[in-house]
Write a protein that holds these residues in place. Structure first.
Motif, PDB file in Angstrom:
ATOM      1  N   ILE A 183       0.697  -1.175  -0.036  1.00 21.29           N
ATOM      2  CA  ILE A 183      -0.022   0.061   0.060  1.00 21.29           C
ATOM      3  C   ILE A 183       0.970   1.178   0.024  1.00 21.29           C
ATOM      4  N   LEU A 184       0.747   1.994  -1.035  1.00 22.91           N
ATOM      5  CA  LEU A 184       1.526   3.318  -1.048  1.00 22.91           C
ATOM      6  C   LEU A 184       0.570   4.482  -0.651  1.00 22.91           C
ATOM      7  N   LEU A 185       0.853   4.928   0.354  1.00 20.94           N
ATOM      8  CA  LEU A 185       0.058   6.276   0.946  1.00 20.94           C
ATOM      9  C   LEU A 185       0.730   7.404   0.297  1.00 20.94           C
ATOM     10  N   ASN A 186      -0.318   7.929  -0.930  1.00 20.93           N
ATOM     11  CA  ASN A 186       0.528   9.036  -1.621  1.00 20.93           C
ATOM     12  C   ASN A 186      -0.150  10.431  -1.329  1.00 20.93           C
ATOM     13  N   LYS A 187       0.812  11.187  -1.977  1.00 29.15           N
ATOM     14  CA  LYS A 187       0.266  12.647  -1.931  1.00 29.15           C
ATOM     15  C   LYS A 187       0.481  13.268  -0.338  1.00 29.15           C
ATOM     16  N   VAL A 220      -7.639  -4.815   8.868  1.00 24.28           N
ATOM     17  CA  VAL A 220      -8.125  -5.546   7.675  1.00 24.28           C
ATOM     18  C   VAL A 220      -6.930  -6.366   6.978  1.00 24.28           C
ATOM     19  N   ASN A 221      -5.833  -5.792   7.068  1.00 27.22           N
ATOM     20  CA  ASN A 221      -4.567  -6.567   6.717  1.00 27.22           C
ATOM     21  C   ASN A 221      -3.381  -6.257   7.532  1.00 27.22           C
ATOM     22  N   PRO A 222      -3.254  -7.192   8.573  1.00 29.58           N
ATOM     23  CA  PRO A 222      -2.250  -7.013   9.683  1.00 29.58           C
ATOM     24  C   PRO A 222      -1.081  -7.216   9.025  1.00 29.58           C
ATOM     25  N   ASP A 223      -0.475  -8.030   7.934  1.00 27.62           N
ATOM     26  CA  ASP A 223       0.728  -8.060   7.375  1.00 27.62           C
ATOM     27  C   ASP A 223       0.990  -7.006   6.089  1.00 27.62           C
ATOM     28  N   ALA A 224      -0.037  -5.856   6.106  1.00 28.97           N
ATOM     29  CA  ALA A 224       0.113  -5.289   4.983  1.00 28.97           C
ATOM     30  C   ALA A 224       1.371  -4.446   5.057  1.00 28.97           C
ATOM     31  N   LEU A 225       2.267  -4.011   3.993  1.00 29.15           N
ATOM     32  CA  LEU A 225       3.592  -3.252   3.783  1.00 29.15           C
ATOM     33  C   LEU A 225       2.964  -1.900   3.539  1.00 29.15           C
ATOM     34  N   VAL A 226       3.248  -1.023   4.070  1.00 32.15           N
ATOM     35  CA  VAL A 226       2.651   0.492   3.969  1.00 32.15           C
ATOM     36  C   VAL A 226       3.958   1.456   3.575  1.00 32.15           C
ATOM     37  N   MET A 227       3.908   1.905   2.561  1.00 35.03           N
ATOM     38  CA  MET A 227       4.950   3.075   2.274  1.00 35.03           C
ATOM     39  C   MET A 227       4.362   4.526   2.089  1.00 35.03           C
ATOM     40  N   GLN A 228       4.895   5.442   2.757  1.00 41.17           N
ATOM     41  CA  GLN A 228       4.466   7.068   2.442  1.00 41.17           C
ATOM     42  C   GLN A 228       5.362   7.505   1.400  1.00 41.17           C
ATOM     43  N   VAL A 229       4.705   7.876   0.733  1.00 41.96           N
ATOM     44  CA  VAL A 229       5.122   8.615  -0.847  1.00 41.96           C
ATOM     45  C   VAL A 229       4.524   9.907  -1.259  1.00 41.96           C
ATOM     46  N   SER A 230       5.460  10.724  -2.120  1.00 45.54           N
ATOM     47  CA  SER A 230       4.714  11.656  -2.609  1.00 45.54           C
ATOM     48  C   SER A 230       5.183  11.671  -4.286  1.00 45.54           C
ATOM     49  N   ALA A 231       4.213  11.380  -5.184  1.00 45.61           N
ATOM     50  CA  ALA A 231       4.600  11.355  -6.506  1.00 45.61           C
ATOM     51  C   ALA A 231       5.170  12.623  -6.986  1.00 45.61           C
ATOM     52  N   THR A 232       4.666  13.650  -6.386  1.00 50.13           N
ATOM     53  CA  THR A 232       4.898  15.220  -7.021  1.00 50.13           C
ATOM     54  C   THR A 232       6.446  15.368  -6.474  1.00 50.13           C
ATOM     55  N   THR A 233       6.853  15.368  -5.292  1.00 46.84           N
ATOM     56  CA  THR A 233       8.176  15.618  -4.802  1.00 46.84           C
ATOM     57  C   THR A 233       9.214  14.388  -4.743  1.00 46.84           C
ATOM     58  N   GLY A 234       8.744  13.182  -4.927  1.00 44.87           N
ATOM     59  CA  GLY A 234       9.630  11.834  -4.936  1.00 44.87           C
ATOM     60  C   GLY A 234       9.808  11.529  -3.648  1.00 44.87           C
ATOM     61  N   ALA A 235       9.377  12.108  -2.774  1.00 47.45           N
ATOM     62  CA  ALA A 235       9.498  11.498  -1.144  1.00 47.45           C
ATOM     63  C   ALA A 235       9.084  10.372  -1.213  1.00 47.45           C
TER      64      ALA A 235
END
Length: 241
Positions: free
Chosen positions: A185-189, A210-225
């Protein structure tokens, strides 16, 4: 109206009082369609695995920034000399495919009309219009929808869910099937967080419910973070293909 998605089946089930025979026929139709789709998805998966091609199914609600994220991703992959191509799914227009092609990456547009998701047959047919991608990446951008695409395997290694901070934190609880199906899961913006009341911890907590094993990454497609982690994950998946 799509006759095979969950929305249609729920609508029909609500009217099951018209006869048990209708109810049974609808269930059988859904089972047959899903079985046929799974057979084709397995074929696509086997074929692309033989070429060591990583296949990812990008899913999201409309407006999540999925295409912007995809443009930045394929640009970086191309710069790293990783073979990459895109299959774009939308109900209408070829705008997103044109954005991808502007980066020099090949893309095929699939317009689903009234359909609310891509299926494995459409992906299979689109592959004939794309070059082989040995040790490369095929990105499939699905139709913006958090319901129907959850139930259709396209032959992918994983579903990557783009979840924007401009959406509500409760999306994982409202659309649990999609969040359960996601391998990443990519948490975008995330660049907009200072201007929003979005609670990241609450959102991640709901994802874990709902998905205890989910891999979550925080990103920004605008800044590249956050893209360093995302690209590292892609390299790891490519190495395993």
């Amino acid at each position: 109206m799509c006759t095979v998605c969950g929305c249609e089946s729920h609508h029909t089930h609500d009217h099951a009082h018209h006869g048990e025979g209708l109810h049974t026929r609808v269930l059988q139709l859904e089972q047959d369609i899903l079985a046929g789709n799974q057979h084709m998805a397995d074929h696509v998966r086997e074929h692309l695995a033989g070429e060591h091609t990583l296949v990812l199914n990008l899913v999201s609600s409309p407006g999540s920034g999925k295409t912007t994220l995809l443009v930045e991703t394929v640009t970086r992959l191309k710069a790293a000399q990783v073979p990459v191509a895109v299959i774009e799914g939308d109900q209408q227009t070829s705008f997103d495919a044109e954005r991808i092609r502007s980066t020099g990456v090949p893309a095929v547009q699939i317009n689903t009309g009234k359909g609310c998701h891509l299926d494995a047959r459409q992906v299979h047919d689109a592959l004939h219009e794309l070059p082989a991608l040995p040790h490369g990446v095929l990105m499939i951008e699905n139709v913006g929808n958090l319901v129907c695409p959850a139930g259709f395997d396209l032959g992918e290694r994983a579903k990557v869910l783009v979840f924007s901070v401009t959406e509500g934190e409760d999306k994982p609880l409202k659309y649990p099937d999609m969040f359960q199906a996601a391998g990443l899961i990519l948490l975008n913006k995330c660049d907009l967080l200072p201007y929003l009341s979005f609670d990241v911890d609450k959102a991640v907590g709901f994802i874990r419910q709902v998905n205890p094993d989910a891999l979550v990454m925080q990103v920004s497609a605008t800044t590249g973070a956050g893209f360093e982690d995302w690209m590292a994950w892609l390299r790891q998946q490519c190495a395993a293909s």
